[in-house]
Design a protein around this motif. Structure first.
Motif, short mmCIF file in Angstrom:
data_model
loop_
_atom_site.label_atom_id
_atom_site.label_comp_id
_atom_site.label_asym_id
_atom_site.label_seq_id
_atom_site.Cartn_x
_atom_site.Cartn_y
_atom_site.Cartn_z
N VAL A 165 0.83 -1.20 0.00
CA VAL A 165 0.00 0.00 0.00
C VAL A 165 0.87 1.26 0.00
O VAL A 165 1.80 1.39 0.80
N TYR A 166 0.53 2.20 -0.90
CA TYR A 166 1.27 3.45 -1.07
C TYR A 166 0.29 4.62 -1.08
O TYR A 166 -0.91 4.44 -1.32
N ASP A 167 0.83 5.81 -0.85
CA ASP A 167 -0.01 7.00 -1.02
C ASP A 167 0.17 7.53 -2.45
O ASP A 167 0.89 6.93 -3.26
N GLU A 168 -0.46 8.65 -2.75
CA GLU A 168 -0.41 9.19 -4.12
C GLU A 168 0.99 9.60 -4.53
O GLU A 168 1.33 9.61 -5.71
N GLU A 169 1.83 9.94 -3.54
CA GLU A 169 3.21 10.35 -3.84
C GLU A 169 4.15 9.15 -3.94
O GLU A 169 5.35 9.29 -3.98
N ARG A 170 3.56 7.93 -3.93
CA ARG A 170 4.30 6.68 -4.07
C ARG A 170 5.18 6.37 -2.86
O ARG A 170 6.20 5.69 -2.98
N ASN A 171 4.79 6.87 -1.70
CA ASN A 171 5.48 6.52 -0.46
C ASN A 171 4.90 5.21 0.08
O ASN A 171 3.68 5.09 0.23
N PHE A 172 5.76 4.26 0.36
CA PHE A 172 5.33 2.95 0.88
C PHE A 172 4.83 3.12 2.31
O PHE A 172 5.49 3.74 3.15
N ILE A 173 3.65 2.56 2.59
CA ILE A 173 3.05 2.70 3.92
C ILE A 173 3.03 1.38 4.69
O ILE A 173 3.50 1.30 5.82
N ALA A 174 2.47 0.33 4.07
CA ALA A 174 2.24 -0.90 4.82
C ALA A 174 1.95 -2.07 3.89
O ALA A 174 1.78 -1.90 2.68
N VAL A 175 1.90 -3.25 4.50
CA VAL A 175 1.40 -4.45 3.81
C VAL A 175 0.02 -4.75 4.39
O VAL A 175 -0.14 -4.80 5.62
N TYR A 176 -0.95 -4.92 3.52
CA TYR A 176 -2.33 -5.24 3.92
C TYR A 176 -2.75 -6.55 3.26
O TYR A 176 -2.05 -7.05 2.36
N GLU A 177 -3.87 -7.10 3.71
CA GLU A 177 -4.44 -8.26 3.04
C GLU A 177 -5.95 -8.09 2.91
O GLU A 177 -6.59 -7.46 3.75
N TYR A 178 -6.47 -8.66 1.83
CA TYR A 178 -7.91 -8.55 1.54
C TYR A 178 -8.68 -9.59 2.34
O TYR A 178 -8.29 -10.75 2.42
N ARG A 179 -9.77 -9.16 2.97
CA ARG A 179 -10.65 -10.06 3.70
C ARG A 179 -11.98 -10.14 2.97
O ARG A 179 -12.76 -9.18 2.96
#
Length: 312
Positions: free
Chosen positions: A281-295
């Motif tokens: 997951v990234y923001d619009e400026e392409r900064n990496f934020i986290a790893v998520y998973e789909y439920r």
């Protein structure tokens, strides 16, 4: 602070903790961790995590590893390697290469391995090697390990050069001991080189001396794997501004919060996701934020691991 993973070549005589301590001095930061212990006499690949990448240390520890080992037949030591006290010696003159080949290959697959006394595993709060040094031996429960691949590179009896790819928690010393026991003559590990951990290969590793030179030249980051690239198998998702703010606090987000996706952030088509599928997951400026998973049950994405630092 530097963030990323360095592929360090651990030299003989250093512990994994020694490598971390020296890198802390070289880089000038405390937030550094290694990804799995190598014995002082062993050499080879030791991925070291810096800064935010320390959050992936346990993930790399869990990865399969590849080693090149020299098995010396006809000896048994208390440490299961050449550094220990000799407990028994056997004559192997009548041992045939075909018999050795069969014994070595028989260990491919799963088997229950009893951890050695000279190891860092703890029993009742004490490390096994501490008990062993005091002359104590305690019962150890077998652990299921997987030998994904084992092949003989060269055989010059009493020495057998092997390549082993195995699961986490496998002791190559103990594998050598067990092969020797199966042949009835005993065996020890004479030398060990770790050649690969996940994507990190020995030919791409750097020694501490080289790391120091690169740091002084301002080029060390060129040899580091960025944190988000450790998850290159996961699709990239770029979020809308408000959703990105919420995600930085660990909140869930919905497929409708996705701005675009893809390696180059050019795909606007939002595809369906599998249950428990992990994403970057990234923001619009392409900064990496986290790893998520789909439920699937909630039709939303939930956090797996946060890499955003609130002080940024």
């Amino acid at each position: 602070m530097l963030h990323g993973v360095l592929n360090i070549y651990k030299e003989k005589g250093y512990t994994s903790h020694d490598v971390v301590a020296k890198l802390r001095r070289i880089v000038g930061q405390k937030k550094i961790g290694h990804t799995g212990t190598l014995d002082p006499d062993a050499v080879g690949v030791l991925p070291v995590c810096l800064g935010k990448a320390t959050k992936v240390c346990d993930m790399l520890t869990d990865k399969d590893k590849t080693y090149e080992a020299v098995l010396l037949l006809g000896k048994v030591t208390d440490t299961q390697d050449s550094s220990g006290r000799i407990l028994a010696e056997s004559d192997i003159q009548n041992l045939e290469e075909q018999e050795v080949q069969k014994a070595v290959c028989s260990f491919a697959g799963e088997y229950d391995q009893i951890p050695p006394m000279y190891s860092a595993l703890k029993v009742n709060g004490k490390k096994l090697y501490e008990l062993a040094r005091n002359g104590q031996e305690v019962e150890r429960k077998p652990r299921r390990v997987i030998i994904h691949k084992i092949r003989i590179l060269k055989m010059e009896l009493p020495r057998v050069h092997m390549e082993v790819t195995c699961s986490k928690g496998t002791y190559i010393r103990t594998l050598c001991h067990d092969i020797g026991q199966s042949l009835g003559c005993g065996g020890i590990m004479e030398s060990l080189v770790r050649t690969r951990v996940e994507r990190f290969a020995i030919e791409d590793s750097i020694r501490l001396e080289e790391a120091e030179e690169l740091m002084q030249a301002g080029k060390l980051t060129e040899r580091m794997i960025p944190v988000d690239q450790m998850f290159e198998g996961y699709v990239k998702l770029y979020l809308k501004t408000e959703a990105a703010k919420a995600v930085r606090n660990g909140n869930i987000f919905w497929p409708g919060d996705i701005l675009w996706m893809g390696v180059e952030a050019e795909e606007t088509f939002i595809r369906p996701y599998r249950d428990r599928e992990k994403v970057r997951v990234y923001d619009e400026e392409r900064n990496f934020i986290a790893v998520y998973e789909y439920r699937e049950e909630k039709k939303c994405f939930q956090i797996v691991r946060m890499f955003f630092d609130g002080r940024e």
